[in-house]
Write a protein that holds these residues in place. Structure first.
Motif, PDB file in Angstrom:
ATOM      1  N   GLY A  74       0.777  -1.230   0.000  1.00 30.38           N
ATOM      2  CA  GLY A  74       0.000   0.000   0.000  1.00 30.38           C
ATOM      3  C   GLY A  74       0.807   1.278   0.000  1.00 30.38           C
ATOM      4  O   GLY A  74       0.244   2.363   0.163  1.00 30.38           O
ATOM      5  N   TYR A  75       2.112   1.192  -0.178  1.00 29.33           N
ATOM      6  CA  TYR A  75       2.944   2.391  -0.244  1.00 29.33           C
ATOM      7  C   TYR A  75       2.964   2.949  -1.656  1.00 29.33           C
ATOM      8  O   TYR A  75       2.880   2.205  -2.633  1.00 29.33           O
ATOM      9  CB  TYR A  75       4.388   2.082   0.188  1.00 29.33           C
ATOM     10  CG  TYR A  75       4.521   1.906   1.678  1.00 29.33           C
ATOM     11  CD1 TYR A  75       4.836   2.989   2.491  1.00 29.33           C
ATOM     12  CD2 TYR A  75       4.314   0.670   2.265  1.00 29.33           C
ATOM     13  CE1 TYR A  75       4.943   2.835   3.863  1.00 29.33           C
ATOM     14  CE2 TYR A  75       4.419   0.508   3.633  1.00 29.33           C
ATOM     15  CZ  TYR A  75       4.731   1.595   4.426  1.00 29.33           C
ATOM     16  OH  TYR A  75       4.826   1.436   5.783  1.00 29.33           O
ATOM     17  N   THR A  76       3.074   4.260  -1.754  1.00 28.30           N
ATOM     18  CA  THR A  76       3.416   4.900  -3.016  1.00 28.30           C
ATOM     19  C   THR A  76       4.930   4.997  -3.022  1.00 28.30           C
ATOM     20  O   THR A  76       5.521   5.557  -2.107  1.00 28.30           O
ATOM     21  CB  THR A  76       2.800   6.304  -3.122  1.00 28.30           C
ATOM     22  OG1 THR A  76       1.380   6.195  -3.097  1.00 28.30           O
ATOM     23  CG2 THR A  76       3.248   7.000  -4.400  1.00 28.30           C
ATOM     24  N   ASP A 127       4.732   4.932  -8.389  1.00 24.48           N
ATOM     25  CA  ASP A 127       4.215   3.570  -8.454  1.00 24.48           C
ATOM     26  C   ASP A 127       3.311   3.323  -7.252  1.00 24.48           C
ATOM     27  O   ASP A 127       3.717   3.560  -6.114  1.00 24.48           O
ATOM     28  CB  ASP A 127       5.416   2.609  -8.426  1.00 24.48           C
ATOM     29  CG  ASP A 127       5.099   1.177  -8.797  1.00 24.48           C
ATOM     30  OD1 ASP A 127       3.935   0.857  -9.076  1.00 24.48           O
ATOM     31  OD2 ASP A 127       6.051   0.376  -8.811  1.00 24.48           O
ATOM     32  N   ARG A 128       2.071   2.877  -7.497  1.00 18.46           N
ATOM     33  CA  ARG A 128       1.161   2.555  -6.396  1.00 18.46           C
ATOM     34  C   ARG A 128       0.040   1.659  -6.884  1.00 18.46           C
ATOM     35  O   ARG A 128      -0.139   1.475  -8.090  1.00 18.46           O
ATOM     36  CB  ARG A 128       0.596   3.822  -5.774  1.00 18.46           C
ATOM     37  CG  ARG A 128      -0.398   4.557  -6.664  1.00 18.46           C
ATOM     38  CD  ARG A 128      -1.011   5.721  -5.959  1.00 18.46           C
ATOM     39  NE  ARG A 128      -1.976   5.247  -4.995  1.00 18.46           N
ATOM     40  CZ  ARG A 128      -3.138   5.832  -4.740  1.00 18.46           C
ATOM     41  NH1 ARG A 128      -3.462   6.937  -5.342  1.00 18.46           N
ATOM     42  NH2 ARG A 128      -3.966   5.345  -3.867  1.00 18.46           N
ATOM     43  N   LEU A 129      -0.702   1.107  -5.937  1.00 18.96           N
ATOM     44  CA  LEU A 129      -1.887   0.323  -6.261  1.00 18.96           C
ATOM     45  C   LEU A 129      -3.107   1.234  -6.224  1.00 18.96           C
ATOM     46  O   LEU A 129      -3.272   2.027  -5.298  1.00 18.96           O
ATOM     47  CB  LEU A 129      -2.088  -0.806  -5.255  1.00 18.96           C
ATOM     48  CG  LEU A 129      -1.115  -1.967  -5.330  1.00 18.96           C
ATOM     49  CD1 LEU A 129      -1.419  -2.977  -4.223  1.00 18.96           C
ATOM     50  CD2 LEU A 129      -1.162  -2.645  -6.686  1.00 18.96           C
ATOM     51  N   ALA A 131      -7.206   0.604  -6.682  1.00 23.61           N
ATOM     52  CA  ALA A 131      -8.278  -0.372  -6.862  1.00 23.61           C
ATOM     53  C   ALA A 131      -7.720  -1.738  -7.260  1.00 23.61           C
ATOM     54  O   ALA A 131      -8.236  -2.405  -8.150  1.00 23.61           O
ATOM     55  CB  ALA A 131      -9.289   0.135  -7.889  1.00 23.61           C
ATOM     56  N   GLY A 132      -6.616  -2.135  -6.618  1.00 21.81           N
ATOM     57  CA  GLY A 132      -6.035  -3.449  -6.862  1.00 21.81           C
ATOM     58  C   GLY A 132      -5.174  -3.557  -8.105  1.00 21.81           C
ATOM     59  O   GLY A 132      -4.660  -4.623  -8.415  1.00 21.81           O
ATOM     60  N   THR A 133      -5.009  -2.463  -8.827  1.00 22.98           N
ATOM     61  CA  THR A 133      -4.188  -2.462 -10.036  1.00 22.98           C
ATOM     62  C   THR A 133      -2.983  -1.559  -9.819  1.00 22.98           C
ATOM     63  O   THR A 133      -3.117  -0.445  -9.319  1.00 22.98           O
ATOM     64  CB  THR A 133      -5.000  -1.949 -11.243  1.00 22.98           C
ATOM     65  OG1 THR A 133      -6.125  -2.817 -11.440  1.00 22.98           O
ATOM     66  CG2 THR A 133      -4.169  -1.914 -12.507  1.00 22.98           C
ATOM     67  N   GLU A 134      -1.805  -2.034 -10.217  1.00 22.83           N
ATOM     68  CA  GLU A 134      -0.603  -1.215 -10.089  1.00 22.83           C
ATOM     69  C   GLU A 134      -0.591  -0.171 -11.197  1.00 22.83           C
ATOM     70  O   GLU A 134      -0.775  -0.491 -12.375  1.00 22.83           O
ATOM     71  CB  GLU A 134       0.646  -2.089 -10.166  1.00 22.83           C
ATOM     72  CG  GLU A 134       1.919  -1.333  -9.847  1.00 22.83           C
ATOM     73  CD  GLU A 134       3.140  -2.237  -9.749  1.00 22.83           C
ATOM     74  OE1 GLU A 134       4.217  -1.690  -9.497  1.00 22.83           O
ATOM     75  OE2 GLU A 134       3.017  -3.462  -9.916  1.00 22.83           O
ATOM     76  N   VAL A 135      -0.398   1.092 -10.806  1.00 21.72           N
ATOM     77  CA  VAL A 135      -0.394   2.210 -11.739  1.00 21.72           C
ATOM     78  C   VAL A 135       0.936   2.935 -11.591  1.00 21.72           C
ATOM     79  O   VAL A 135       1.428   3.133 -10.484  1.00 21.72           O
ATOM     80  CB  VAL A 135      -1.562   3.186 -11.445  1.00 21.72           C
ATOM     81  CG1 VAL A 135      -1.520   4.401 -12.354  1.00 21.72           C
ATOM     82  CG2 VAL A 135      -2.891   2.470 -11.571  1.00 21.72           C
TER      83      VAL A 135
END
Length: 170
Positions: A74-76, A127-129, A131-135
């Motif tokens: 859950g980290y950016t 880089d972060r998640l 809604a469950g997707t890595e963006v």
């Protein structure tokens, strides 16, 4: 609704009360950021390992790799290009230090990334998640407003407007 539709529908202005008197880094246009995009092959969470504990200051020096699994926990993570200019690193360290003092922005770290993450040779990859997707989003320079919007909603406005120091782009 698709993830991109969800992300596009979340655009909102950053509350200017969270910005320091002078914004850290450059304005959104000067940061030369690409549009955020979901990764086709997200980074898997480490199997059988406890959640990672980042450094207390949230900044990893170029010789100190970040523990695996930060994004999955859950980290950016703001990955920086090994060999990025020292001014970028100093600004990034200041930004991470500032953000970690704000409610809702504690889970941000900066770490050296693999050179393979930087095909466009820009200095940063957010880089972060979402809604469950890595963006991920790439940028050339540090821009507080862009980082805060990426952390809040995953997708900043499609066409960022330049903003003077201490203000927020709508």
């Amino acid at each position: 609704m698709s993830l991109l539709g969800l992300l596009a529908g979340c655009a909102t202005a950053t509350d200017t009360s969270t910005l320091p008197d002078e914004a850290i880094g450059v304005g959104a246009l000067a940061a030369q950021c690409d549009s955020p995009a979901p990764l086709p092959n997200p980074t898997p969470a480490p199997v059988g390992q406890p959640p990672p504990t980042p450094r207390p200051d949230g900044f990893y020096d170029p010789t100190d790799p970040a523990p695996p699994g930060l994004v999955a926990a859950g980290y950016t993570v703001i990955w920086y290009l090994p060999g990025a200019p020292s001014g970028v690193l100093l600004t990034l360290r200041s930004l991470v230090s500032h953000l970690r003092t704000l409610d809702g922005f504690v889970k941000v770290v900066a770490a050296p990334g693999s050179p393979l993450m930087f095909p466009s040779e820009k200095n940063l990859v957010f880089d972060r998640l979402v809604a469950g997707t890595e963006v991920q989003q790439t940028c050339g320079q540090v821009a507080q407003d862009v980082v805060m919007r990426f952390m809040e909603i995953g997708v900043p406005t499609a066409a960022p407007t330049d903003n003077p120091a201490g203000t927020s782009a709508a």
